[in-house]
Design an enzyme around this catalytic site. Structure first.
Site, PDB file in Angstrom:
ATOM      1  N   LYS A 176       0.845  -1.192   0.000  1.00 43.30           N
ATOM      2  CA  LYS A 176       0.000   0.000   0.000  1.00 43.30           C
ATOM      3  C   LYS A 176       0.879   1.240   0.000  1.00 43.30           C
ATOM      4  O   LYS A 176       1.574   1.517   0.979  1.00 43.30           O
ATOM      5  CB  LYS A 176      -0.888   0.067   1.248  1.00 43.30           C
ATOM      6  CG  LYS A 176      -1.861   1.241   1.191  1.00 43.30           C
ATOM      7  CD  LYS A 176      -2.422   1.613   2.541  1.00 43.30           C
ATOM      8  CE  LYS A 176      -1.720   2.772   3.185  1.00 43.30           C
ATOM      9  NZ  LYS A 176      -1.828   4.050   2.467  1.00 43.30           N
ATOM     10  N   GLU A 251      10.451   0.860   9.921  1.00 43.37           N
ATOM     11  CA  GLU A 251      11.379   1.964   9.647  1.00 43.37           C
ATOM     12  C   GLU A 251      10.625   3.244   9.971  1.00 43.37           C
ATOM     13  O   GLU A 251       9.713   3.629   9.242  1.00 43.37           O
ATOM     14  CB  GLU A 251      11.789   1.976   8.166  1.00 43.37           C
ATOM     15  CG  GLU A 251      12.425   0.699   7.670  1.00 43.37           C
ATOM     16  CD  GLU A 251      13.859   0.542   8.128  1.00 43.37           C
ATOM     17  OE1 GLU A 251      14.430   1.507   8.658  1.00 43.37           O
ATOM     18  OE2 GLU A 251      14.393  -0.564   7.967  1.00 43.37           O
ATOM     19  N   CYS A 285      13.789  10.998   6.720  1.00 38.89           N
ATOM     20  CA  CYS A 285      13.890  10.486   8.083  1.00 38.89           C
ATOM     21  C   CYS A 285      15.312  10.550   8.623  1.00 38.89           C
ATOM     22  O   CYS A 285      15.515  10.526   9.827  1.00 38.89           O
ATOM     23  CB  CYS A 285      13.350   9.065   8.132  1.00 38.89           C
ATOM     24  SG  CYS A 285      14.030   8.059   6.818  1.00 38.89           S
ATOM     25  N   GLU A 382      10.034  15.350  15.864  1.00 40.41           N
ATOM     26  CA  GLU A 382      10.318  15.325  14.433  1.00 40.41           C
ATOM     27  C   GLU A 382       9.507  16.427  13.744  1.00 40.41           C
ATOM     28  O   GLU A 382       8.291  16.502  13.897  1.00 40.41           O
ATOM     29  CB  GLU A 382       9.941  13.955  13.861  1.00 40.41           C
ATOM     30  CG  GLU A 382      10.462  13.749  12.466  1.00 40.41           C
ATOM     31  CD  GLU A 382      10.101  12.380  11.886  1.00 40.41           C
ATOM     32  OE1 GLU A 382       8.953  11.939  12.059  1.00 40.41           O
ATOM     33  OE2 GLU A 382      10.981  11.771  11.253  1.00 40.41           O
TER      34      GLU A 382
HETATM   35  P1  NAD Z   1       2.560   7.927   8.170  1.00 40.87           P
HETATM   36  O1  NAD Z   1       2.969   7.114   9.333  1.00 40.87           O
HETATM   37  O2  NAD Z   1       1.493   8.920   8.346  1.00 40.87           O
HETATM   38  O3  NAD Z   1       2.076   6.968   6.976  1.00 40.87           O
HETATM   39  C1  NAD Z   1       2.877   5.932   6.470  1.00 40.87           C
HETATM   40  C2  NAD Z   1       1.985   4.933   5.789  1.00 40.87           C
HETATM   41  O4  NAD Z   1       1.133   4.325   6.778  1.00 40.87           O
HETATM   42  C3  NAD Z   1       1.058   5.545   4.748  1.00 40.87           C
HETATM   43  O5  NAD Z   1       0.912   4.664   3.650  1.00 40.87           O
HETATM   44  C4  NAD Z   1      -0.246   5.657   5.523  1.00 40.87           C
HETATM   45  O6  NAD Z   1      -1.395   5.678   4.686  1.00 40.87           O
HETATM   46  C5  NAD Z   1      -0.203   4.398   6.368  1.00 40.87           C
HETATM   47  N1  NAD Z   1      -1.064   4.418   7.540  1.00 40.87           N
HETATM   48  C6  NAD Z   1      -1.567   5.497   8.186  1.00 40.87           C
HETATM   49  N2  NAD Z   1      -2.353   5.102   9.216  1.00 40.87           N
HETATM   50  C7  NAD Z   1      -2.333   3.748   9.221  1.00 40.87           C
HETATM   51  C8  NAD Z   1      -2.942   2.758  10.049  1.00 40.87           C
HETATM   52  N3  NAD Z   1      -3.735   3.076  11.085  1.00 40.87           N
HETATM   53  N4  NAD Z   1      -2.695   1.450   9.780  1.00 40.87           N
HETATM   54  C9  NAD Z   1      -1.887   1.107   8.759  1.00 40.87           C
HETATM   55  N5  NAD Z   1      -1.303   2.006   7.936  1.00 40.87           N
HETATM   56  C10 NAD Z   1      -1.514   3.315   8.167  1.00 40.87           C
HETATM   57  O7  NAD Z   1       3.897   8.570   7.607  1.00 40.87           O
HETATM   58  P2  NAD Z   1       4.032   9.625   6.430  1.00 40.87           P
HETATM   59  O8  NAD Z   1       3.472  10.908   6.921  1.00 40.87           O
HETATM   60  O9  NAD Z   1       3.513   9.031   5.162  1.00 40.87           O
HETATM   61  O10 NAD Z   1       5.620   9.715   6.296  1.00 40.87           O
HETATM   62  C11 NAD Z   1       6.398  10.499   7.138  1.00 40.87           C
HETATM   63  C12 NAD Z   1       6.994   9.669   8.272  1.00 40.87           C
HETATM   64  O11 NAD Z   1       7.696   8.559   7.736  1.00 40.87           O
HETATM   65  C13 NAD Z   1       8.013  10.423   9.085  1.00 40.87           C
HETATM   66  O12 NAD Z   1       7.824  10.162  10.449  1.00 40.87           O
HETATM   67  C14 NAD Z   1       9.343   9.836   8.637  1.00 40.87           C
HETATM   68  O13 NAD Z   1      10.374   9.942   9.556  1.00 40.87           O
HETATM   69  C15 NAD Z   1       8.970   8.441   8.348  1.00 40.87           C
HETATM   70  N6  NAD Z   1       9.919   7.832   7.405  1.00 40.87           N
HETATM   71  C16 NAD Z   1      10.819   6.933   7.897  1.00 40.87           C
HETATM   72  C17 NAD Z   1      11.740   6.352   7.043  1.00 40.87           C
HETATM   73  C18 NAD Z   1      12.724   5.345   7.547  1.00 40.87           C
HETATM   74  O14 NAD Z   1      13.345   4.676   6.730  1.00 40.87           O
HETATM   75  N7  NAD Z   1      12.926   5.204   8.831  1.00 40.87           N
HETATM   76  C19 NAD Z   1      11.734   6.668   5.690  1.00 40.87           C
HETATM   77  C20 NAD Z   1      10.801   7.583   5.227  1.00 40.87           C
HETATM   78  C21 NAD Z   1       9.881   8.152   6.110  1.00 40.87           C
END
Ligand code: NAD
Length: 492
Positions: A176, A251, A285, A382
């Site tokens: 997804k 991650e 990140c 963050e």
């Molecule tokens: P997010 O956590 O809001 O969403 C990530 C994914 O999870 C999306 O596809 C979202 O639709 C899905 N999601 C949301 N609610 C969910 C639920 N209840 N159950 C299952 N899936 C759900 O993150 P974002 O805003 O898309 O991305 C930014 C975040 O990602 C930042 O915190 C960043 O640090 C992190 N990030 C981490 C890495 C890493 O490698 N550690 C890499 C990129 C981004």
């Protein structure tokens, strides 16, 4: 890019329609629609998991050479569509086209090539006669069906980082993407099918986290869940996966320290701090977020970073001269702006930026904040925007303490010419990656993943294959003689 209708996913080698509700993918740099999609839901997740289950047996049984051949063909197909992928990546994220062309797309293609090769050198098969009259061998088997959930900041790279090691290991995937940024993931799935990946081995379902994400993470037919996103959602996903005791890899967020010792090459540190904090408009990140600087260098560092940040060109992401495009949405931009606006009340000094520009698009300028208190929100939480904070340390112990004063542990850097300081920083900083005299470089051979609130497990590199494999011990009697002594210890 004209508004088009896009599929709600890719299941069993073909596009699918969803039942809705309708969702508009927006270009955050203009606010204009880019694509319309009827969101999928749990019914499509069920269909995708069934397709993956049906396809995984044969894919898992394919020889390494057969899997490698298909993944190599995918790399070539991505190469041929590199321009399209870069345009799509910029259209739905607002990131500078230069970044899409020079980082996101080539980095993704290299990752595909890396795992096409890795498919042929999966190691770990060992055998030995540990009991004298039996032979043990180790089979490394694909976990099975992988559920992947990815964020919006590097949509193609995040998809590739999850999917390719899984495919190399012989798994099938249901992924997804963020519903904000589904374009390049759908193109990846189409190209994989065209490159000869068997139907059902890689499936995409476009929907919200609450519907599709939760359905994947809590699905009894998913054997492992791999998630990249925020720490809060990652913990929710872990809870959903626990319903069926499903393996997870997370991650999550980061708050990378950027430690500048008093013997550092100051110009290099300044350039590294600007590049490390502004990459992808800070929506990274591993971005440098907390510059922790020796008191002697503090004023020069702040002045130097401000000067270089002033020269950064923010604007139309499609212009190759642009350094920094927009943030992902006006909602996210407003969250960043509000965090910065609250900082002065907690003692910080906004040296540069901090103002939302007039006009359309989710733009936010390079922002430098000095004199941040260790207890302040801008230092601890963050921000995920183009914001660098700076604070001073007194001695090396203080520098290490400050670097580790965070719940996160994804990435960090230390800037010094002293080999012992560099060694100490690389040992003592709690993080999945410590760069010395650099910040950000990441290539397919390098493991990526954090500790603490940044999650666990690895993407990229040979280490990531472990997320998609199980170890099976096979032990055979090799004498043909009833094992009297051994059996007597049980039955006598
Ligand atoms: P997010 O956590 O809001 O969403 C990530 C994914 O999870 C999306 O596809 C979202 O639709 C899905 N999601 C949301 N609610 C969910 C639920 N209840 N159950 C299952 N899936 C759900 O993150 P974002 O805003 O898309 O991305 C930014 C975040 O990602 C930042 O915190 C960043 O640090 C992190 N990030 C981490 C890495 C890493 O490698 N550690 C890499 C990129 C981004």
């Amino acid at each position: 890019m004209a508004t088009t209708s896009i599929p709600s996913g890719w299941i069993a080698g073909a596009p699918i329609g969803g039942a809705g509700p309708d969702h508009t993918v927006v270009d955050p740099a203009t606010g204009e629609p880019v694509a319309e999609v009827a969101l999928a839901g749990s019914a499509e997740v069920d269909a995708a998991v069934s397709a993956a289950r049906a396809a995984q047996r044969d894919w898992g049984a394919a020889t390494p050479a057969q899997r490698s051949q298909v993944l190599g063909a995918l790399a070539a197909a991505l190469d041929a569509q590199a321009d399209l992928l870069a345009e799509q990546e910029t259209a739905h994220t607002g990131k500078a086209i230069r970044l899409s062309r020079e980082f996101d797309v080539p980095g993704s293609i290299d990752n595909v090539r890396f795992f096409a090769g890795a498919a042929r050198i999966l190691e770990g098969k060992a055998s030995g006669e540990y009991s004298g009259d039996h032979t043990s061998s180790i089979r490394r088997e694909p976990v099975g069906v992988v559920g992947s959930i990815t964020p919006w900041n590097y949509p193609l790279q995040m998809a590739v980082w999850k999917v390719l090691p899984a495919l190399a290991a012989g798994c099938a995937v249901v992924l997804k993407p963020s519903e904000l940024t589904p374009l390049t993931t759908l193109t990846l799935a189409r190209l994989a099918t065209e490159a000869g990946l068997p139907d059902g081995v890689f499936n995409v379902v476009v929907g919200t986290g609450a519907d599709v994400g939760a359905a994947i993470a809590g699905h009894p037919g998913v054997d492992t869940v791999t998630f990249t996103g925020s720490t809060a959602v990652g913990r929710t996903v872990m809870g959903q996966a626990a319903t069926h005791g499903t393996r997870v890899q997370l991650e999550l967020g980061g708050k990378a320290p950027f430690v500048v010792f008093d013997d550092a090459d100051l110009d290099a540190a300044i350039a590294g701090a600007v590049a490390g904090s502004l990459i992808n408009a800070g929506q990274d990140c591993t971005a440098a977020t907390r510059a922790i600087v020796a008191a002697d260098l503090y004023d020069d560092f702040v002045a130097g970073v401000a000067e270089v940040m002033r020269s950064v060109v923010m604007g139309d992401p499609r212009d190759p001269a642009t350094d920094m495009g927009s943030l992902i949405s006006t909602a996210h931009r407003d969250k960043v702006a509000q965090m910065v606006a609250r900082a002065p009340a907690q003692g910080a000094r906004v040296v540069l930026g901090g103002q939302v520009p007039d006009g359309p698009g989710a733009f936010y300028p390079p922002t430098l904040i000095a004199d941040v208190a260790e207890s302040s929100e801008i230092y601890r939480d963050e921000v995920f925007g183009p914001v660098l904070t700076v604070s001073a340390f007194t001695d090396d112990d203080d520098a290490m303490r400050r670097a580790n004063d965070t719940i996160y542990g994804l990435a960090a850097s230390a800037w010094t010419r002293d080999v012992y300081r560099a060694g100490r920083a690389s040992r003592e900083i709690h993080a999945g990656c410590v760069w010395i005299n650099d910040h950000i470089p990441i290539l397919s051979e390098m493991p990526h993943g954090g500790v603490g609130a940044s999650g666990f497990g690895k993407d990229m590199s040979m280490y990531s294959l472990e997320e998609y494999l199980t170890v099976k011990h096979v032990m055979s009697d090799n004498t043909g003689v009833v094992q009297k002594d051994w059996h007597r210890t049980v039955f006598a």
